[in-house]
Design an enzyme around this catalytic site. Structure first.
Site, PDB file in Angstrom:
ATOM      1  N   GLU A   1      26.250  -2.683  16.979  1.00 19.07           N
ATOM      2  CA  GLU A   1      25.337  -0.771  16.127  1.00 19.07           C
ATOM      3  C   GLU A   1      25.775  -1.320  14.457  1.00 19.07           C
ATOM      4  O   GLU A   1      26.095  -0.997  13.756  1.00 19.07           O
ATOM      5  CB  GLU A   1      26.550  -0.253  15.946  1.00 19.07           C
ATOM      6  CG  GLU A   1      26.712   1.831  15.620  1.00 19.07           C
ATOM      7  CD  GLU A   1      27.433   2.706  15.442  1.00 19.07           C
ATOM      8  OE1 GLU A   1      29.103   2.161  16.066  1.00 19.07           O
ATOM      9  OE2 GLU A   1      27.322   3.642  15.148  1.00 19.07           O
TER      10      GLU A   1
ATOM     11  N   LYS B   1      23.710  -0.058  20.033  1.00 18.98           N
ATOM     12  CA  LYS B   1      24.282   1.099  19.368  1.00 18.98           C
ATOM     13  C   LYS B   1      23.348   1.003  18.105  1.00 18.98           C
ATOM     14  O   LYS B   1      23.296   1.280  16.896  1.00 18.98           O
ATOM     15  CB  LYS B   1      24.958   1.206  19.727  1.00 18.98           C
ATOM     16  CG  LYS B   1      25.361   2.587  19.135  1.00 18.98           C
ATOM     17  CD  LYS B   1      26.881   3.124  19.234  1.00 18.98           C
ATOM     18  CE  LYS B   1      27.510   4.079  18.570  1.00 18.98           C
ATOM     19  NZ  LYS B   1      28.629   4.731  18.895  1.00 18.98           N
TER      20      LYS B   1
HETATM   21  P1  13P Z   1      27.543   9.833  16.263  1.00 19.40           P
HETATM   22  O1  13P Z   1      26.589   9.473  16.952  1.00 19.40           O
HETATM   23  O2  13P Z   1      28.447  11.263  15.689  1.00 19.40           O
HETATM   24  O3  13P Z   1      26.276   9.430  14.745  1.00 19.40           O
HETATM   25  O4  13P Z   1      28.939   9.114  16.416  1.00 19.40           O
HETATM   26  C1  13P Z   1      28.617   7.834  17.235  1.00 19.40           C
HETATM   27  C2  13P Z   1      29.030   6.799  16.768  1.00 19.40           C
HETATM   28  O5  13P Z   1      30.019   5.579  17.274  1.00 19.40           O
HETATM   29  C3  13P Z   1      29.334   6.186  15.051  1.00 19.40           C
HETATM   30  O6  13P Z   1      29.719   4.943  14.914  1.00 19.40           O
END
Ligand code: 13P
Length: 340
Positions: free
Chosen positions: A178, A220
């Site tokens: 991510e 992500k």
């Molecule tokens: P949000 O969809 O609220 O941005 O959270 C996703 C997430 O896991 C952030 O690390």
């Protein structure tokens, strides 16, 4: 590393209509969320809130994985069923957030880097024993209109993500990688596309250098979107086109799925963006969701900490999950929001 197993888990999480529920808020973050509904954050209130979501009837049709926080992975239902087993038995892969948050990157003003690599191998082994099938590490890329992030800031974060991903695959956990370019700030969508492109190019170069197998991971990312304070906000179609253009240039086709974060978009807008991308036809990878706030905001609003609202909270999660499941096929429309 068993590549077939990793690939099978990654593919199951983003199977048709499915995505991820990000329920991995750290203790300070869940406290912030509970503050908005005036609920005290205690071990029991956090447990009960997560239990309501994880037992919600029907969500397994749309939710292929749930990301948990360390505390939650060790918790159970009222009847003593560990959450990880409950989810697995429902065909939902339990996952675990393993990073330890972002801190200022030395000598790189405005840039942050995520910590948590020390001792990570041992923690991953324990998480696997506790039933986790995948993991998540979030790198935070702050952005302004000029010089942040720096090239080195991007590299440092990409390096951390790759070290984490390699360790996950060694232990047999699917890494969700991510790199989040934040929505905060006044930058326009063009600037977001340039920075997101640089970030993705660097991340995949580092993943490759570390020997990470793309077939056994999920990405992500943020969507390509204007900063929240930018006077010129992009329309839904513009966001969908810019995001897919950027991802098609920099994300290898071997990656099974892209699971977007919502990053501060409203629940409805996050679903609209996902829908618009899927309406543009098949892509090399599954185009799906891993929403935290965009799935949970309506759940928190329905629950308000009251046991008598538990059924309504479950319904709120099922509704949001289903609408995002439809958006996975490009079949969502705004008027569906009104219906139950
Ligand atoms: P949000 O969809 O609220 O941005 O959270 C996703 C997430 O896991 C952030 O690390």
């Amino acid at each position: 590393m068993n590549i077939e197993e990793l690939t099978a888990v990654a593919n199951a999480i983003v199977a048709k209509q499915k995505g991820v529920l990000a329920a991995d808020e750290s203790s300070p973050t869940i406290k912030k969320r509970f503050d908005t509904i005036k609920v005290e954050s205690t071990e029991e209130s956090r447990r009960r809130y997560r239990e309501i979501m994880f037992t919600a009837e029907g969500i397994e049709r749309y939710i292929g994985g749930v990301i948990l926080f360390d505390e939650t992975l060790r918790q159970s239902t009222r009847d003593g069923m560990p959450f990880a087993k409950l989810l697995s038995d429902r065909g939902i892969a339990p996952g675990i957030k393993v990073d330890k948050g972002a801190t200022a990157l030395a000598l790189q003003p405005g840039n942050r880097v995520t910590e948590g690599l020390d001792g990570l191998r041992d923690r991953l082994v324990e998480y696997k024993q506790l039933g986790a099938k995948f993991a998540k590490w979030r790198a935070v890329i702050d952005i302004d209109e000029h010089s942040v992030p720096s090239a080195f800031g991007i590299r440092a974060n990409a390096h951390g993500l790759a070290r984490y991903a390699a360790l996950c695959q060694e232990v047999g956990l699917v890494p969700i990688v991510e790199p989040e370019v934040l929505m905060d700030g006044a930058h326009d969508i063009e600037r977001c596309e340039v920075v997101t492109s640089n970030v993705l190019e660097t991340v995949f170069s580092e993943l490759d250098a570390h020997g990470v197998v793309f077939e056994g991971m999920l990405l992500k990312p943020n969507m390509v979107i204007a900063g929240m304070k930018c006077p010129k906000q992009a329309g839904v179609q513009q966001v969908a086109e810019a995001t897919l253009r950027c991802l098609r240039r920099y994300v290898p086709a071997a990656v099974p799925g892209i699971v977007f974060l919502s990053g501060g978009q409203s629940a409805e807008v996050a679903t609209e963006h996902l829908n618009a991308m899927n309406a543009m036809g098949p892509q090399p990878w599954q185009v799906s969701f891993s929403y935290g706030r965009a799935l949970q905001a309506p759940v928190l609003a329905a629950w308000k900490g009251q046991e008598s609202n538990a059924a309504a909270a479950e319904q709120a999660l099922l509704k949001r999950s289903k609408l995002n499941g439809l958006a996975r096929d490009g079949k969502y429309t705004r008027d569906m929001e009104a219906a139950g």
